[in-house]
Design a protein around this motif. Structure first.
Motif, short mmCIF file in Angstrom:
data_model
loop_
_atom_site.label_atom_id
_atom_site.label_comp_id
_atom_site.label_asym_id
_atom_site.label_seq_id
_atom_site.Cartn_x
_atom_site.Cartn_y
_atom_site.Cartn_z
N GLY A 163 73.56 -18.26 25.56
CA GLY A 163 73.10 -19.41 25.22
C GLY A 163 72.32 -20.18 26.10
N LYS A 164 72.83 -20.32 27.27
CA LYS A 164 72.17 -20.85 28.59
C LYS A 164 70.83 -20.11 28.98
CE LYS A 164 76.17 -22.78 30.63
NZ LYS A 164 77.24 -22.77 31.82
N LEU A 165 70.58 -18.82 28.80
CA LEU A 165 69.65 -18.13 28.89
C LEU A 165 68.23 -18.48 27.99
CD1 LEU A 165 70.96 -14.43 29.82
CD2 LEU A 165 69.90 -15.92 31.37
N ILE A 166 68.68 -18.79 26.72
CA ILE A 166 67.61 -19.27 25.79
C ILE A 166 67.61 -20.66 25.56
CG2 ILE A 166 67.55 -16.87 25.09
CD1 ILE A 166 69.00 -18.09 22.42
N GLY A 167 68.72 -21.71 26.24
CA GLY A 167 68.58 -22.83 26.00
C GLY A 167 69.25 -23.46 24.84
N LYS A 208 76.59 -22.29 22.72
CA LYS A 208 77.32 -21.14 22.49
C LYS A 208 77.32 -21.10 20.92
CE LYS A 208 81.84 -19.49 22.72
NZ LYS A 208 83.12 -19.85 22.01
N ALA A 209 77.78 -22.34 20.10
CA ALA A 209 77.96 -22.07 18.84
C ALA A 209 76.74 -21.71 18.03
CB ALA A 209 78.11 -23.59 18.35
N GLN A 210 75.49 -21.77 18.74
CA GLN A 210 74.24 -21.17 17.93
C GLN A 210 74.36 -19.57 18.24
OE1 GLN A 210 71.99 -22.62 16.12
NE2 GLN A 210 70.55 -21.01 16.01
N ILE A 211 74.89 -19.23 19.28
CA ILE A 211 75.11 -17.78 19.45
C ILE A 211 76.01 -17.34 18.55
CG2 ILE A 211 75.28 -15.84 21.12
CD1 ILE A 211 72.68 -17.44 21.45
N SER A 212 77.10 -17.80 18.53
CA SER A 212 78.11 -17.31 17.45
C SER A 212 77.68 -17.30 16.11
CB SER A 212 79.43 -18.36 17.55
OG SER A 212 80.43 -17.95 16.50
N LYS A 213 76.87 -18.46 15.49
CA LYS A 213 76.09 -18.21 14.52
C LYS A 213 75.16 -17.11 14.15
CE LYS A 213 76.45 -23.37 13.57
NZ LYS A 213 75.75 -24.61 13.32
N LEU A 214 74.68 -16.86 15.23
CA LEU A 214 73.77 -15.95 14.97
C LEU A 214 74.37 -14.40 14.99
CD1 LEU A 214 71.05 -16.70 17.96
CD2 LEU A 214 70.52 -16.48 15.33
N LYS A 225 64.55 -10.96 24.11
CA LYS A 225 64.16 -10.90 25.30
C LYS A 225 64.86 -11.21 26.51
CE LYS A 225 59.21 -11.73 24.17
NZ LYS A 225 57.93 -12.42 24.56
N ALA A 226 65.85 -12.19 26.56
CA ALA A 226 66.75 -12.61 27.17
C ALA A 226 68.00 -11.39 27.34
CB ALA A 226 67.78 -13.64 26.84
#
Length: 109
Positions: free
Chosen positions: A58-62, A65-71, A88-89
């Motif tokens: 999440g930090k790598l793409i701005g 964490k919750a957004q990565i979890s949803k993805l 890309k990250a």
């Protein structure tokens, strides 16, 4: 002892019967959800292979964490821009194939 021959069905035949024929809204929705689920699993697998936590990715793409979890659980709410940023990250190559009538357009990012 008589042996009974069992009828076998292809996956496509089973989807036609239980989900709906190709081209119906129900079938299209099913196929879309399946692709988004697979995309989420690919994101998670690539992240784990890169030894990153959801928070680190999440930090790598701005994003949080919750957004990565949803993805990872279902990518159906993700924009294509977000998906591209994630891969890309993760230093993963992305290939899109688009069929325009009888021609294919292939894009690698």
């Amino acid at each position: 002892m008589a042996t009974e021959k069992l009828k076998t069905y292809s996956l496509s035949e089973m989807k036609d019967k239980y989900v709906g024929k190709v081209g119906t809204k129900k079938r299209d929705d099913f196929e879309y959800e399946l692709r988004m689920d697979l995309l989420g699993k690919m994101i998670k697998t690539a992240r784990i292979e890169r030894h990153l936590t959801q928070e680190e990715l999440g930090k790598l793409i701005g994003v949080q964490k919750a957004q990565i979890s949803k993805l990872e659980s279902s990518a159906n709410s993700a924009t294509i821009d977000t998906v591209i940023k994630v891969f890309k990250a993760l230093k993963a190559e992305i290939n899109f194939n688009v069929k325009l009538e009888d021609d294919y357009v292939s894009i690698a990012l």
